[in-house]
Design an enzyme around this catalytic site. Sequence first.
Site, PDB file in Angstrom:
ATOM      1  CG  ASP A 116     -36.218  23.223 -11.740  1.00  0.00           C
ATOM      2  OD1 ASP A 116     -36.505  23.460 -10.555  1.00  0.00           O
ATOM      3  OD2 ASP A 116     -36.196  22.066 -12.211  1.00  0.00           O
TER       4      ASP A 116
ATOM      5  CE  LYS B 221     -31.228  18.133 -11.410  1.00  0.00           C
ATOM      6  NZ  LYS B 221     -32.256  17.567 -10.539  1.00  0.00           N
ATOM      7  CG  ASN B 222     -35.130  17.446 -13.335  1.00  0.00           C
ATOM      8  OD1 ASN B 222     -34.247  17.082 -12.570  1.00  0.00           O
ATOM      9  ND2 ASN B 222     -35.764  18.599 -13.207  1.00  0.00           N
TER      10      ASN B 222
ATOM     11  CB  CYS C 109     -34.781  19.314  -0.226  1.00  0.00           C
ATOM     12  SG  CYS C 109     -35.806  20.252  -1.336  1.00  0.00           S
TER      13      CYS C 109
ATOM     14  NE  ARG D 118     -38.675  18.327  -4.236  1.00  0.00           N
ATOM     15  CZ  ARG D 118     -37.584  18.676  -4.894  1.00  0.00           C
ATOM     16  NH1 ARG D 118     -36.600  19.268  -4.287  1.00  0.00           N
ATOM     17  NH2 ARG D 118     -37.481  18.440  -6.194  1.00  0.00           N
TER      18      ARG D 118
ATOM     19  NE  ARG E 261     -28.941  17.929  -6.215  1.00  0.00           N
ATOM     20  CZ  ARG E 261     -30.085  18.618  -6.243  1.00  0.00           C
ATOM     21  NH1 ARG E 261     -30.214  19.724  -5.594  1.00  0.00           N
ATOM     22  NH2 ARG E 261     -31.113  18.160  -6.922  1.00  0.00           N
TER      23      ARG E 261
HETATM   24  C1  UD1 Z   1     -39.428  17.942 -10.160  1.00  0.00           C
HETATM   25  C2  UD1 Z   1     -38.028  18.309 -10.594  1.00  0.00           C
HETATM   26  C3  UD1 Z   1     -37.611  19.636  -9.998  1.00  0.00           C
HETATM   27  C4  UD1 Z   1     -38.648  20.708 -10.325  1.00  0.00           C
HETATM   28  C5  UD1 Z   1     -40.044  20.247  -9.938  1.00  0.00           C
HETATM   29  C6  UD1 Z   1     -41.146  21.201 -10.367  1.00  0.00           C
HETATM   30  C7  UD1 Z   1     -36.959  16.154 -10.879  1.00  0.00           C
HETATM   31  C8  UD1 Z   1     -35.915  15.205 -10.435  1.00  0.00           C
HETATM   32  N1  UD1 Z   1     -37.112  17.280 -10.155  1.00  0.00           N
HETATM   33  O1  UD1 Z   1     -39.387  17.806  -8.743  1.00  0.00           O
HETATM   34  O2  UD1 Z   1     -36.351  20.007 -10.541  1.00  0.00           O
HETATM   35  O3  UD1 Z   1     -38.341  21.881  -9.618  1.00  0.00           O
HETATM   36  O4  UD1 Z   1     -40.324  18.972 -10.548  1.00  0.00           O
HETATM   37  O5  UD1 Z   1     -41.099  21.400 -11.744  1.00  0.00           O
HETATM   38  O6  UD1 Z   1     -37.610  15.947 -11.888  1.00  0.00           O
HETATM   39  N2  UD1 Z   1     -46.066  17.970  -3.909  1.00  0.00           N
HETATM   40  C9  UD1 Z   1     -46.915  17.570  -2.890  1.00  0.00           C
HETATM   41  N3  UD1 Z   1     -47.064  16.223  -2.679  1.00  0.00           N
HETATM   42  C10 UD1 Z   1     -46.427  15.277  -3.422  1.00  0.00           C
HETATM   43  C11 UD1 Z   1     -45.572  15.723  -4.461  1.00  0.00           C
HETATM   44  C12 UD1 Z   1     -45.409  17.078  -4.677  1.00  0.00           C
HETATM   45  O7  UD1 Z   1     -47.507  18.396  -2.189  1.00  0.00           O
HETATM   46  O8  UD1 Z   1     -46.612  14.085  -3.173  1.00  0.00           O
HETATM   47  C13 UD1 Z   1     -45.870  19.422  -4.149  1.00  0.00           C
HETATM   48  C14 UD1 Z   1     -44.418  19.876  -3.913  1.00  0.00           C
HETATM   49  O9  UD1 Z   1     -44.188  20.194  -2.563  1.00  0.00           O
HETATM   50  C15 UD1 Z   1     -44.293  21.080  -4.811  1.00  0.00           C
HETATM   51  C16 UD1 Z   1     -45.199  20.720  -5.996  1.00  0.00           C
HETATM   52  O10 UD1 Z   1     -46.056  19.677  -5.541  1.00  0.00           O
HETATM   53  O11 UD1 Z   1     -44.815  22.190  -4.160  1.00  0.00           O
HETATM   54  C17 UD1 Z   1     -44.460  20.272  -7.232  1.00  0.00           C
HETATM   55  O12 UD1 Z   1     -43.643  19.171  -6.926  1.00  0.00           O
HETATM   56  P1  UD1 Z   1     -43.266  18.061  -7.978  1.00  0.00           P
HETATM   57  O13 UD1 Z   1     -43.846  18.401  -9.312  1.00  0.00           O
HETATM   58  O14 UD1 Z   1     -43.600  16.733  -7.393  1.00  0.00           O
HETATM   59  O15 UD1 Z   1     -41.693  18.218  -8.053  1.00  0.00           O
HETATM   60  P2  UD1 Z   1     -40.600  17.086  -7.995  1.00  0.00           P
HETATM   61  O16 UD1 Z   1     -41.047  15.909  -8.780  1.00  0.00           O
HETATM   62  O17 UD1 Z   1     -40.187  16.887  -6.585  1.00  0.00           O
END
Ligand code: UD1
Length: 416
Positions: A305, A22-23, A116, A121, A397
Amino acid sequence: MSQLIIKGGRRLHGEVAVQGAKNSVLPILAATLLTSDTVALEGCPRLRDVDASMRILEGLGCSVRWEGNTLTADTSVLHQWEISDILMREMRSSAVFLGAILARCGQAELSYPGGCELGPRPIDLHLAGLRELGAEIEECGGLLHCKASRLRGKEIVLSLPSVGATENLMLAACGAEGVTTIANAAREPEIVDLQEFLNACGARVSGAGSSTVAVEGGRKLHGCTYRVMPDRIATATYLCAAASAGGEVFLRGAREDHLATVTAVLREAGCTLESDPAGIRCACRERPMAVRPVRTAPYPGFPTDAQAILMAALLRNRGTSVFEENIFENRYRHVDELTRMGARIRVSGRTAVVSGVDRLCGAAVRCTDLRGGAALCVAALAAEGETQVSALRHIDRGYENLEQDLKALGADAVRT
Ligand code: UD1
């Protein structure tokens, strides 16, 4: 409302082929916008989040169709650069479309993804990186108006290795002049998959899997046929299902090198795992043993995850096992539901302490989020009696067909 009825207490025995990741597929679908051509994605899982991505592509003017598990996207025509609020709300990870639309159209408009079920997020790192590449972004009333008449390659340093920000910047960088380097990039296998997809379309991306990703932008990309990597979290789910229920399973296509931290904990818990190029075999003969503290961390650390799923497998551990969640603020919502099944878990801040119980009992439980929902199913396999799992939309999902896979592994699972 449909429910998944699981009658626990049966040891597992069987084989399943692991679905596509998925990711991986979500950012790759966004990346198809960089090509103005036709892309065929093989091994694409049929998921609610994939449907949401398809609707985003269709809303932009592209045509998308399924043929078995191959998803073909024709992105030659793009009518617009806006994603509606309804579509943005359907899938929090839709922010990754921003970099691709900006690279393709020079402008983009979408709503802020907001919070979320896992907590806030934020996408501040995505936006800061895009601004460094030359995008002008205004945030107003929950909407993001983005413009970039020209994107220019640059060295961007992420303050934390965000998966989504790394992907978004890789996509935008493909449309930027010159070289972009992303330092402190996320190192997840899905980033490598995205790099391989982009390179199959004619891009020049290197370094994925390490902390520095380099993108030589400005190349015209073309379509391709690409096979999506196997889903490491679905793999972890079925390994944990075996650890929970006991028995022996073979996961065809699974790659242990993508989830070495998870398999290490399962070995510590007493499971026997063997992997070869065909997949992973996992045998769990006894109740799991207690394990050393499991701390979630960016890859190659233990994946957030898989936290809920592993916790569910260790509810009957012979001792006490401790979890520490370091990625998301609100990722223990499954705990109350597991408690209904007889689990003994104490949560304090980011720590959860699981004291092993002799038996779990079936109960009516509700999915709180995608992986939390899968965790309830993993626990149900070891529970005496019947568990009714509701709010399956969360599970849909990310799992193509959880109940059929569980059935193929010998579980008594029926969707009503
Ligand atoms: C992706 C995965 C999700 C997984 C996560 C962490 C997808 C579609 N989803 O989510 O399943 O749980 O990686 O492995 O690939 N953060 C900030 N600012 C930002 C972006 C992130 O503070 O601009 C923080 C987030 O709140 C979180 C951490 O960074 O605490 C990690 O987030 P991130 O690695 O960005 O996860 P996703 O890409 O949203």
